[in-house]
Design an enzyme around this catalytic site. Structure first.
Site, PDB file in Angstrom:
ATOM      1  N   LYS A   1     -11.096  -4.357  -3.009  1.00  0.00           N
ATOM      2  CA  LYS A   1     -12.120  -3.336  -3.250  1.00  0.00           C
ATOM      3  C   LYS A   1     -11.526  -1.953  -3.519  1.00  0.00           C
ATOM      4  O   LYS A   1     -12.185  -1.115  -4.111  1.00  0.00           O
ATOM      5  CB  LYS A   1     -13.137  -3.321  -2.113  1.00  0.00           C
ATOM      6  CG  LYS A   1     -12.710  -2.638  -0.835  1.00  0.00           C
ATOM      7  CD  LYS A   1     -13.933  -2.473   0.044  1.00  0.00           C
ATOM      8  CE  LYS A   1     -13.873  -3.391   1.246  1.00  0.00           C
ATOM      9  NZ  LYS A   1     -12.682  -3.160   2.093  1.00  0.00           N
TER      10      LYS A   1
ATOM     11  N   LYS B   1       0.819  -1.218   0.000  1.00  0.00           N
ATOM     12  CA  LYS B   1       0.000   0.000   0.000  1.00  0.00           C
ATOM     13  C   LYS B   1       0.850   1.264   0.000  1.00  0.00           C
ATOM     14  O   LYS B   1       0.448   2.278  -0.565  1.00  0.00           O
ATOM     15  CB  LYS B   1      -0.982   0.004   1.178  1.00  0.00           C
ATOM     16  CG  LYS B   1      -2.062  -1.045   1.019  1.00  0.00           C
ATOM     17  CD  LYS B   1      -3.317  -0.746   1.812  1.00  0.00           C
ATOM     18  CE  LYS B   1      -4.413  -1.718   1.410  1.00  0.00           C
ATOM     19  NZ  LYS B   1      -5.661  -1.532   2.122  1.00  0.00           N
TER      20      LYS B   1
ATOM     21  N   LYS C   1      -4.594 -10.526  -5.695  1.00  0.00           N
ATOM     22  CA  LYS C   1      -5.826 -10.577  -4.890  1.00  0.00           C
ATOM     23  C   LYS C   1      -6.896  -9.601  -5.413  1.00  0.00           C
ATOM     24  O   LYS C   1      -6.581  -8.473  -5.775  1.00  0.00           O
ATOM     25  CB  LYS C   1      -5.437 -10.214  -3.447  1.00  0.00           C
ATOM     26  CG  LYS C   1      -6.584 -10.066  -2.478  1.00  0.00           C
ATOM     27  CD  LYS C   1      -6.120  -9.468  -1.144  1.00  0.00           C
ATOM     28  CE  LYS C   1      -6.895  -8.205  -0.854  1.00  0.00           C
ATOM     29  NZ  LYS C   1      -6.842  -7.687   0.493  1.00  0.00           N
TER      30      LYS C   1
END
Ligand code: ATP
Ligand code: LTN
Length: 331
Positions: A199, A114, A196
């Site tokens: 969302k 991230k 993966k």
């Protein structure tokens, strides 16, 4: 009667929930609510570790709450609440920051992934994210945490922090166990099945099945998913697209992989994808109907939020008081 063990889990209101969230989390959550004293949190403090637009954060939070309920969680049986409504999370998180190490947090793969997307200014909250997650879990003396495979590392860290704290101050925290489903714990992207399904990954809409997508769109996304060219329906790491579709199929139907492989033996990819698309659509259809009903009932939702916060606060404050006393804070 013996008291039920505590189960805790959470999800971020950071975007539109996906089929990955459903198979890795929701589907198991609702099946565990009889056996445990369940606490399900909407982790908005975690969501702001990356920038959120206030109106969207509010919208996603309300929708996520309605989805918790639409996928089968009962607000009378469980504690369902919003993290920022219970101040103990932020307080314990600060305290646990003083008992966790730069080295262990630097090793977290979610942080590495991230932070790469943040340019030069990486929010410190993103680095401390797993500590807040540990605070969530430890506040409730949690025994079991159901999560998808991607959360294994965070759960291990939470256990390490709990054990470290207990070693200094005595048995303050229950050391939690993780519960990762055997099938469906890692749903991959439909266009990029080596990554993966997530969302907050808005790069390619066709890669992700959103639970609130139009049913026709869901069907077509599966029909257009990436596979390979040898037309064999076998569960293998060399065939990530087919492996992912088999996982999705088995996650929903609860069939074993062997059963599914034999059901689809000799079938072409086209027919196979249609079969997967059908079970997905049939599973999601009633959830969407319930979701729309629940979302329209504003008073009911407000009550769930209020009652949930009250129940959670009571439990969380009990642990927080004990922690403060052990550390040497005066109250
Ligand atoms: P974000 O993209 O904002 O990080 P996310 O969808 O990856 O969000 P969360 O909302 O934090 O993740 O996850 C909630 C739960 O859903 C967790 O238990 C997580 O393990 C599970 N989960 C998320 N993505 C998947 C996936 N692709 N497959 C299986 N489980 C998943
Ligand atoms: N980081 C988790 C969400 C989360 C969570 C928790 C899960 C925050 N706090 C406590 C289980 C228990 C994720 O799934 N990305």
């Amino acid at each position: 009667m013996e008291e039920k063990k505590v189960l805790f889990s959470g999800m971020q209101p950071s975007g539109k929930p996906t089929l990955g969230n459903y198979l890795g989390a929701f589907k198991n959550w609702s099946s565990l609510q009889e056996e445990y004293n369940c606490i399900y949190c909407i982790v908005d403090l975690h969501a702001i570790t990356v920038r959120q637009e206030p109106a969207m954060l509010r919208k996603y939070t309300k929708e996520l709450l309605a989805l918790y309920l639409a996928t089968g969680l009962d607000s009378d049986k469980n504690t369902i609440y919003i993290q920022s409504n219970v101040t103990a999370h932020a307080e314990l998180s600060w305290i646990l920051n003083c008992y966790s190490y730069m080295g262990e947090l630097s090793r977290m793969t979610q942080f590495k992934d991230k932070s790469q997307k943040q340019g030069n200014n990486i929010p410190t909250g993103l680095f401390n994210y797993p500590v807040l997650q540990a605070a969530d879990i430890l506040l409730y003396q949690t025994s079991v945490v159901p999560v998808g495979e991607d959360q294994r590392q965070h759960l291990e860290l939470c256990r390490d922090i709990a054990i470290r704290f207990n070693n200094i101050y005595g048995d303050v925290f229950t050391v939690p166990e993780m519960y990762i489903p055997k099938i469906g714990a890692k749903v991959m992207g439909l266009q990029n099945p080596t990554k993966k399904m997530s969302k907050s990954d808005a790069d390619n809409e066709n890669n992700v099945i959103y639970l609130l997508d139009d049913l026709k769109v869901i069907y077509n996304k599966i029909k257009r998913s990436v596979t390979d060219s040898d037309n064999q329906i076998i569960y293998s790491d060399d065939k990530p697209g087919i492996k992912n579709l088999l996982n999705i199929y088995c996650g929903i139907t609860k069939k074993t992989i062997e059963q599914a492989e034999s059901d689809f033996k000799g079938m072409g990819y086209g027919a196979f994808k249609e079969a997967v698309a059908e079970v997905v659509v049939e599973e999601i259809k009633p959830i969407q109907a319930r979701f729309n009903e629940i979302l329209a009932d504003k008073i009911f939702l407000e009550n769930v939020i209020k009652d949930g916060a009250k129940k959670a606060e009571y439990m969380a404050n009990k642990t927080l008081r004990k922690v403060k006393k052990k550390i040497g804070f005066i109250s």
